[in-house]
Design an enzyme around this catalytic site. Structure first.
Site, PDB file in Angstrom:
ATOM      1  CG  HIS A  52      -0.478   0.112   2.536  1.00  0.00           C
ATOM      2  ND1 HIS A  52      -0.284   1.322   3.156  1.00  0.00           N
ATOM      3  CD2 HIS A  52      -0.141  -0.821   3.460  1.00  0.00           C
ATOM      4  CE1 HIS A  52       0.142   1.129   4.395  1.00  0.00           C
ATOM      5  NE2 HIS A  52       0.243  -0.169   4.601  1.00  0.00           N
ATOM      6  CD  GLU A  98      -2.891  -1.507   5.433  1.00  0.00           C
ATOM      7  OE1 GLU A  98      -2.800  -2.545   6.113  1.00  0.00           O
ATOM      8  OE2 GLU A  98      -2.552  -0.377   5.867  1.00  0.00           O
TER       9      GLU A  98
END
Length: 354
Positions: free
Chosen positions: A70, A210
């Site tokens: 991420h 995320e």
């Protein structure tokens, strides 16, 4: 002047990635760096409406593997500007308010970035009752050093705030902000540059949001529908005073973490076994990882478009969710090597069914 560290990886790129700013939902600056690094190393690049960026290397078969790391870092969004010019914030991601006092921040406005300071009242001016008060993120305020009228002209509700910190080498560690998860994003980009003519199609996915619920990975798993997925993320290295060895999640310098579980996922045993076998074959340092709480993109990918075999490689990191996150250079190297060797040897013929 500090000498350039002699690492077996591109430290200047890691420094650039970690010092760049990109809070959940606003990962634009990181996306630009990812696209730049993909150029010339993948066959094609695509992005979606959430902002996930995927660089694909086409393989010799239709078997598809997704690697996810991420882009976002924890930060804040401005919820109010007082008449006196102080900014009140809403958190984007999980903060311990105790680490925020007297930190410098960057406020991202339409007219450019502003430096601010998170206020901290001198302890000798506090009453005993105030000293005992539990710190809360909603009590945090940013001082821009500007008159109230000017602050209100330059900052609006909805502007983003991220931490200001340089990345540096401390002993055997790389230390700075947003190693969660830029160090793994970096590892993914390094692996993509090392892989040529794979037997399977590999999608290198730089995901979004995320830190606020694995949102980018969940959407990505629907769009790509892979046969196998691996996520890369940092994990807790609590090998510090105050913890007993039996409570360590990982130990700094002992190698890449091979995730068995975290708060969002129990990884596929056969994927774990192959990760361990690849590491052993190539003498790559590794250690098992059992993270009691906290989630990763692994969980976001596991049941998108139906059940998927998933695994995860983790970079042990001390002081997570602070501006002093610290990872050992050898663990970073091990993560890059393990990911590269795993993908290079993936034929699409391994049976991960249970």
């Amino acid at each position: 002047m500090t000498a350039q560290p002699d690492f077996a990886f591109d430290y200047p790129l890691l420094k650039e990635l970690t010092e760049a700013h990109g809070v959940p939902g606003y990962e634009d600056r990181i996306r630009e760096l990812v696209r730049r690094e993909f150029d010339g190393h993948v066959d094609h690049v695509q992005s979606d409406a959430m902002g996930n960026v995927v660089g694909t290397i086409d393989g010799a078969s239709d078997y598809e593997v997704v690697i996810a790391a991420h882009m976002d870092e924890i930060g804040f969004i401005v919820r109010h500007v007082t008449d006196d010019g102080f900014l009140q914030l809403d958190a984007l991601g999980g903060w311990d308010p105790a680490v925020l006092k007297a930190q410098r921040v960057v406020v991202h406005t339409d007219d450019g970035d502003l430096t601010g300071v998170i206020g901290s009242v001198p302890p000798h001016t506090l009453a005993e009752e105030q000293k005992k008060k539990e710190p809360k993120v909603e009590d945090v305020f940013v001082d821009l050093g500007l008159p109230g009228e000017e602050a209100n002209e330059r900052v609006t509700v909805g502007d983003l705030v991220s931490m200001e910190q340089t990345t540096t080498v401390v002993g055997n560690t790389v230390t700075g902000k947003s190693l969660d998860d830029r160090v793994c994003l970096f590892a993914m980009l390094e692996a993509a540059k090392r892989i040529e003519n794979p037997a399977v199609t590999i999608h290198f996915a730089a995901t979004v949001q995320e830190e606020v619920g694995l949102r980018g990975a969940e959407a990505l798993g629907v769009d790509l529908d892979p046969d196998l997925a691996l996520a890369l993320d940092v994990t807790v290295a609590n090998d510090v005073p105050g913890f007993k060895p039996g409570d360590y999640v990982t130990t700094l310098g002992e190698g890449a973490g091979i995730k068995l579980k975290d708060g969002s996922v129990i990884t596929n045993p056969k994927v774990n076994k192959r990760l361990r076998a690849v590491a052993a074959e190539h003498d790559i340092p590794r250690q098992p990882e059992i993270l009691p709480a906290g989630g990763t993109d692994t969980g976001g990918l596991q049941n998108s478009s139906g059940a998927k075999p998933v695994g995860a490689i983790s970079v042990p990191t001390r002081y997570l969710h602070t501006v002093a996150e610290s990872a050992h250079y050898a663990d970073i190297e091990a993560t890059i090597d393990l990911l590269t060797q795993f993908l290079t040897s993936e034929t699409g013929q391994h049976d991960y069914s249970l």
